[in-house]
Scaffold this active site. Sequence first.
Site, PDB file in Angstrom:
ATOM      1  N   CYS A 116      28.708 -38.334  79.573  1.00  0.00           N
ATOM      2  CA  CYS A 116      30.141 -38.322  79.940  1.00  0.00           C
ATOM      3  C   CYS A 116      30.362 -38.459  81.436  1.00  0.00           C
ATOM      4  O   CYS A 116      31.477 -38.758  81.876  1.00  0.00           O
ATOM      5  CB  CYS A 116      30.793 -37.048  79.423  1.00  0.00           C
ATOM      6  SG  CYS A 116      30.729 -36.941  77.630  1.00  0.00           S
ATOM      7  N   HIS A 256      37.489 -35.690  83.089  1.00  0.00           N
ATOM      8  CA  HIS A 256      36.864 -36.126  81.842  1.00  0.00           C
ATOM      9  C   HIS A 256      37.619 -35.482  80.683  1.00  0.00           C
ATOM     10  O   HIS A 256      37.996 -34.309  80.742  1.00  0.00           O
ATOM     11  CB  HIS A 256      35.398 -35.712  81.833  1.00  0.00           C
ATOM     12  CG  HIS A 256      34.732 -35.986  80.524  1.00  0.00           C
ATOM     13  ND1 HIS A 256      34.777 -37.215  79.913  1.00  0.00           N
ATOM     14  CD2 HIS A 256      34.014 -35.168  79.697  1.00  0.00           C
ATOM     15  CE1 HIS A 256      34.123 -37.149  78.766  1.00  0.00           C
ATOM     16  NE2 HIS A 256      33.647 -35.932  78.612  1.00  0.00           N
ATOM     17  N   ASN A 286      37.479 -38.040  73.109  1.00  0.00           N
ATOM     18  CA  ASN A 286      36.464 -38.149  74.164  1.00  0.00           C
ATOM     19  C   ASN A 286      35.720 -39.483  73.997  1.00  0.00           C
ATOM     20  O   ASN A 286      34.905 -39.627  73.087  1.00  0.00           O
ATOM     21  CB  ASN A 286      35.501 -36.961  74.034  1.00  0.00           C
ATOM     22  CG  ASN A 286      34.410 -36.970  75.086  1.00  0.00           C
ATOM     23  OD1 ASN A 286      34.256 -37.938  75.834  1.00  0.00           O
ATOM     24  ND2 ASN A 286      33.649 -35.892  75.149  1.00  0.00           N
TER      25      ASN A 286
HETATM   26  O1  UT7 Z   1      31.988 -34.362  76.689  1.00  0.00           O
HETATM   27  C1  UT7 Z   1      30.730 -33.808  76.561  1.00  0.00           C
HETATM   28  C2  UT7 Z   1      30.765 -32.381  76.773  1.00  0.00           C
HETATM   29  N1  UT7 Z   1      31.247 -31.719  75.600  1.00  0.00           N
HETATM   30  C3  UT7 Z   1      32.154 -30.773  75.706  1.00  0.00           C
HETATM   31  O2  UT7 Z   1      32.663 -30.503  76.757  1.00  0.00           O
HETATM   32  C4  UT7 Z   1      32.498 -29.993  74.457  1.00  0.00           C
HETATM   33  C5  UT7 Z   1      32.533 -28.523  74.744  1.00  0.00           C
HETATM   34  N2  UT7 Z   1      32.768 -27.699  73.572  1.00  0.00           N
HETATM   35  C6  UT7 Z   1      33.977 -27.653  72.955  1.00  0.00           C
HETATM   36  O3  UT7 Z   1      34.871 -28.379  73.310  1.00  0.00           O
HETATM   37  C7  UT7 Z   1      34.188 -26.640  71.851  1.00  0.00           C
HETATM   38  O4  UT7 Z   1      33.132 -25.714  71.861  1.00  0.00           O
HETATM   39  C8  UT7 Z   1      34.312 -27.270  70.440  1.00  0.00           C
HETATM   40  C9  UT7 Z   1      35.599 -28.036  70.338  1.00  0.00           C
HETATM   41  C10 UT7 Z   1      33.126 -28.167  70.144  1.00  0.00           C
HETATM   42  C11 UT7 Z   1      34.334 -26.173  69.378  1.00  0.00           C
HETATM   43  O5  UT7 Z   1      35.401 -25.258  69.645  1.00  0.00           O
HETATM   44  P1  UT7 Z   1      35.135 -23.699  69.707  1.00  0.00           P
HETATM   45  O6  UT7 Z   1      36.420 -23.062  69.995  1.00  0.00           O
HETATM   46  O7  UT7 Z   1      34.021 -23.456  70.683  1.00  0.00           O
HETATM   47  O8  UT7 Z   1      34.723 -23.372  68.243  1.00  0.00           O
HETATM   48  P2  UT7 Z   1      33.364 -22.689  67.710  1.00  0.00           P
HETATM   49  O9  UT7 Z   1      32.243 -23.644  67.764  1.00  0.00           O
HETATM   50  O10 UT7 Z   1      33.194 -21.359  68.376  1.00  0.00           O
HETATM   51  O11 UT7 Z   1      33.740 -22.416  66.207  1.00  0.00           O
HETATM   52  C12 UT7 Z   1      34.762 -21.472  65.842  1.00  0.00           C
HETATM   53  C13 UT7 Z   1      34.983 -21.542  64.357  1.00  0.00           C
HETATM   54  C14 UT7 Z   1      33.700 -21.465  63.540  1.00  0.00           C
HETATM   55  O12 UT7 Z   1      33.964 -20.766  62.352  1.00  0.00           O
HETATM   56  P3  UT7 Z   1      33.581 -19.210  62.204  1.00  0.00           P
HETATM   57  O13 UT7 Z   1      32.087 -19.150  62.399  1.00  0.00           O
HETATM   58  O14 UT7 Z   1      34.336 -18.501  63.272  1.00  0.00           O
HETATM   59  O15 UT7 Z   1      34.013 -18.869  60.809  1.00  0.00           O
HETATM   60  C15 UT7 Z   1      33.421 -22.902  63.188  1.00  0.00           C
HETATM   61  O16 UT7 Z   1      32.659 -23.053  62.014  1.00  0.00           O
HETATM   62  O17 UT7 Z   1      35.588 -22.801  64.028  1.00  0.00           O
HETATM   63  C16 UT7 Z   1      34.818 -23.446  63.006  1.00  0.00           C
HETATM   64  N3  UT7 Z   1      34.926 -24.872  63.213  1.00  0.00           N
HETATM   65  C17 UT7 Z   1      35.920 -25.594  62.677  1.00  0.00           C
HETATM   66  N4  UT7 Z   1      36.966 -25.250  61.891  1.00  0.00           N
HETATM   67  C18 UT7 Z   1      37.807 -26.233  61.520  1.00  0.00           C
HETATM   68  C19 UT7 Z   1      34.117 -25.686  63.941  1.00  0.00           C
HETATM   69  N5  UT7 Z   1      34.597 -26.948  63.876  1.00  0.00           N
HETATM   70  C20 UT7 Z   1      35.698 -26.918  63.088  1.00  0.00           C
HETATM   71  C21 UT7 Z   1      36.624 -27.901  62.674  1.00  0.00           C
HETATM   72  N6  UT7 Z   1      37.654 -27.496  61.885  1.00  0.00           N
HETATM   73  N7  UT7 Z   1      36.519 -29.180  63.039  1.00  0.00           N
END
Ligand code: UT7
Length: 336
Positions: A116, A256, A286
């Site tokens: 990125c 970004h 993204n």
């Molecule tokens: O550009 C390259 C660099 N990349 C980035 O900058 C990405 C950085 N990371 C992020 O943007 C975020 O961490 C994500 C968008 C990838 C994920 O968001 P989050 O708020 O960190 O969610 P999480 O991974 O902590 O997951 C929270 C919950 C989980 O469920 P439980 O375990 O709390 O029951 C996940 O299973 O959300 C669930 N979850 C979803 N639910 C609905 C994960 N993905 C989804 C989804 N829809 N698509």
Amino acid sequence: MRKVRAAITGIGGYLPEYILDNYELSRMVDTSDEWIMSRIGIKTRHILKGEGLGSSYMGERAVRELLEKTNTDPLDVELVICATVTPDMFFPSTANIISYKCGINKAFAFDVSAACSGFLFALQTGAKYVESGAYKKVVVVGADKMSSIINYEDRATCPIFGDGAGAVLLEPNEEGLGIQDALLHSDGSGAVHLHMKAGGSAYPPTEETLKKGWHYVYQEGQAVFKAAVSHMADTSVELMEKNNLTADDIRFLVPHQANLRIIDATANRMGLPKDKCMINIDRYGNTTAGTLPLCLWDYETRLKKGDNLIFATFGGGYTWGAMYVKWAYDGGNFSR
Ligand code: UT7
């Protein structure tokens, strides 16, 4: 003799026609518009469809628009750099293919791989060729077909990414405009949290690697999120301080587009209000190396000669950085 700086003198962009919205995604994986909007800030993303079409297809279109808008003869371009993690193929470089397709036949061309942060790293590289006096017309492209390496059965990654390309022209400027300063960083310890494991020389493609899904983006979202917030914000603030810039001096942050929450955190740390922040993540997602030039493409008509911009990025590698640019032309003269 006045210092020669590298100035961006035009922008081109391309987004594929097909739009994948959150409702369609929620029929593919267990997700919802509400979750994606509140956690990431994406409503739609563009997807390149069509057999045999890769990143060069989009890069070519962005560069063609750039050449047309800036009235540049392809034969006058001396260097083309393409930032991408989704090259058409390992070799030749995607920059090479784009150059050929655009009739840029007198340039040398190569790719930069920094995920990125690729566009920012490529921009800094291209700028040095201009500042040194070696070249007068350098094209820098960011092009990624992320849909080619995303698992549309993995809800943790598939809502985030989209396809797209943007391109800029760099030319010498002796009025003090153009790229002023940059802070760029890499840290290979981040590879474990964000990578695509197979397809390279470590794990060439086999039936086994395919079965294990190693040809898809692997991301540990929370670890990447934390690193992105701290590195993007810290580096942007450091660059402001180094160049004696206050929030009032800055016209736009060009961040970004990985997650709206990361963008907000960076802008807050810099003391910038929302209206000074370029945002199109809601429509494009993204696009990896495409995000920064596509922001410029969208906001071009609002840019004025002399505007201070801070570019900020974070991505796989880890790679990250910030760049201070004094905008070189009135964007209002262009319409698209
Ligand atoms: O550009 C390259 C660099 N990349 C980035 O900058 C990405 C950085 N990371 C992020 O943007 C975020 O961490 C994500 C968008 C990838 C994920 O968001 P989050 O708020 O960190 O969610 P999480 O991974 O902590 O997951 C929270 C919950 C989980 O469920 P439980 O375990 O709390 O029951 C996940 O299973 O959300 C669930 N979850 C979803 N639910 C609905 C994960 N993905 C989804 C989804 N829809 N698509």
